[in-house]
Scaffold this motif. Sequence first.
Motif, mmCIF file in Angstrom:
data_model
loop_
_atom_site.group_PDB
_atom_site.id
_atom_site.type_symbol
_atom_site.label_atom_id
_atom_site.label_comp_id
_atom_site.label_asym_id
_atom_site.label_seq_id
_atom_site.Cartn_x
_atom_site.Cartn_y
_atom_site.Cartn_z
ATOM 1 N N SER A 64 -1.016 -6.079 2.561
ATOM 2 C CA SER A 64 -1.187 -5.021 3.887
ATOM 3 C C SER A 64 -1.446 -5.623 5.291
ATOM 4 C CB SER A 64 -2.162 -4.221 3.476
ATOM 5 O OG SER A 64 -2.479 -3.336 4.415
ATOM 6 N N ARG A 65 -1.162 -5.150 6.131
ATOM 7 C CA ARG A 65 -1.541 -5.440 7.531
ATOM 8 C C ARG A 65 -3.123 -5.643 7.594
ATOM 9 N NH1 ARG A 65 2.254 -1.377 10.660
ATOM 10 N NH2 ARG A 65 1.283 -0.339 9.059
ATOM 11 N N GLN A 68 6.266 2.805 -2.750
ATOM 12 C CA GLN A 68 7.314 1.982 -3.558
ATOM 13 C C GLN A 68 6.568 0.771 -3.762
ATOM 14 O OE1 GLN A 68 10.045 2.725 -4.502
ATOM 15 N NE2 GLN A 68 11.436 0.918 -4.561
ATOM 16 N N VAL A 117 15.630 2.818 -7.199
ATOM 17 C CA VAL A 117 14.501 3.354 -7.774
ATOM 18 C C VAL A 117 13.653 4.159 -7.083
ATOM 19 C CG1 VAL A 117 12.678 2.362 -9.344
ATOM 20 C CG2 VAL A 117 14.672 1.274 -9.276
ATOM 21 N N ASN A 161 15.516 -0.073 2.517
ATOM 22 C CA ASN A 161 16.530 0.757 2.835
ATOM 23 C C ASN A 161 16.465 0.812 4.459
ATOM 24 O OD1 ASN A 161 17.698 0.744 0.126
ATOM 25 N ND2 ASN A 161 16.146 2.528 -0.329
ATOM 26 N N ALA A 205 10.300 5.915 -5.868
ATOM 27 C CA ALA A 205 8.692 5.537 -5.893
ATOM 28 C C ALA A 205 7.966 6.611 -6.560
ATOM 29 C CB ALA A 205 8.240 5.317 -4.275
ATOM 30 N N ARG A 224 -7.260 -2.104 3.260
ATOM 31 C CA ARG A 224 -6.437 -0.942 2.645
ATOM 32 C C ARG A 224 -5.479 -1.317 1.499
ATOM 33 N NH1 ARG A 224 -4.436 0.646 8.043
ATOM 34 N NH2 ARG A 224 -2.738 -0.743 7.996
ATOM 35 N N THR A 252 0.802 -1.177 0.096
ATOM 36 C CA THR A 252 -0.166 -0.042 -0.015
ATOM 37 C C THR A 252 0.736 1.359 0.121
ATOM 38 O OG1 THR A 252 -0.189 -0.001 2.455
ATOM 39 C CG2 THR A 252 -1.814 -0.869 1.187
ATOM 40 N N VAL A 288 8.301 -2.800 2.942
ATOM 41 C CA VAL A 288 7.858 -2.093 3.991
ATOM 42 C C VAL A 288 9.128 -1.455 4.788
ATOM 43 C CG1 VAL A 288 6.474 -4.110 4.601
ATOM 44 C CG2 VAL A 288 8.596 -4.313 5.618
#
Length: 224
Positions: free
Chosen positions: A39-40, A20, A146, A106, A148, A44, A17, A80
């Motif tokens: 998603s959690r 990225q 890359v 990252n 988002a 969503r 969601t 995430v």
Amino acid sequence: VLPGDIATATIGLLGGTGDQGRGLARRLAAAGHSVVLGSREPERAVAAANELRARRTHLDIRGDSNAAAAQSASVVIVAVPYAGHRELLTALAAELAGKLVIDCVNPTLFERGKPPSMIAVPEGSAAEEAAAVLPESTVVSAFHDVSAKLLLSSKRSIATDVLVCGDDAEANEWVCELAGRIRGMRGVNVGPLQLSNTLESLTLVLIGVNKRYKARSGVRITGI
Ligand SMILES: NC(=O)c1ccc[n+]([C@@H]2O[C@H](COP(=O)([O-])OP(=O)(O)OC[C@H]3O[C@@H](n4cnc5c(N)ncnc54)[C@H](OP(=O)(O)O)[C@@H]3O)[C@@H](O)[C@H]2O)c1
């Protein structure tokens, strides 16, 4: 562990969601892949998938829980924030067993009034942490470089290299090919997973360049 035909691989996105996740989903779906946003909160992910499809109705994108996205896809991209990385992957180790897991996380620390910095990861990098908690998956590190914003932009082509590393050379090549299916992108296999720390840290360079040049920068490897 490699999914067979690349063209028919279903891609799952953990944290799908976010910018990225949605950006990669959109570009990979445009390249012909079926994509499942995770998603959690499954609602969503359903809403995010509906929103992406509302703009381009032909895209094959749906939303579900992270666990269902991991289960139903043959390749799973982890998108995430680093804060939730270890816990989420540990919880999904069974769903991710025997699969190719692409980690683009990252471990960057943003603190008000300070330049961004890297969080020290005991295993050496986020991707090596993933490999440690997912012993039955093949982990490849990619898509760190890359933006988002570019993935979500209206640009038809994103002219950039995607640096890829991992300990399974065939899996690295597979991910390079996947990156190459996004218009303008080229995957470059840079070597073993221990280089992921360098790929993840490159983010600080790109953030600095973006700020100074008011740009959305990427990398190009020359000479190959
Ligand atoms: N943004 C970029 O340009 C970019 C570029 C390269 C790499 N990356 C990396 O890609 C990852 C995602 O970036 P992003 O900008 O999309 O991040 P984000 O929007 O902050 O987070 C992505 C999604 O992760 C889920 N999430 C948030 N906290 C979580 C937690 N503690 N545990 C499990 N899930 C959590 C959320 O989805 P739900 O609430 O729906 O579960 C959220 O929508 C980061 O690791 C980042 O370093 C980002």
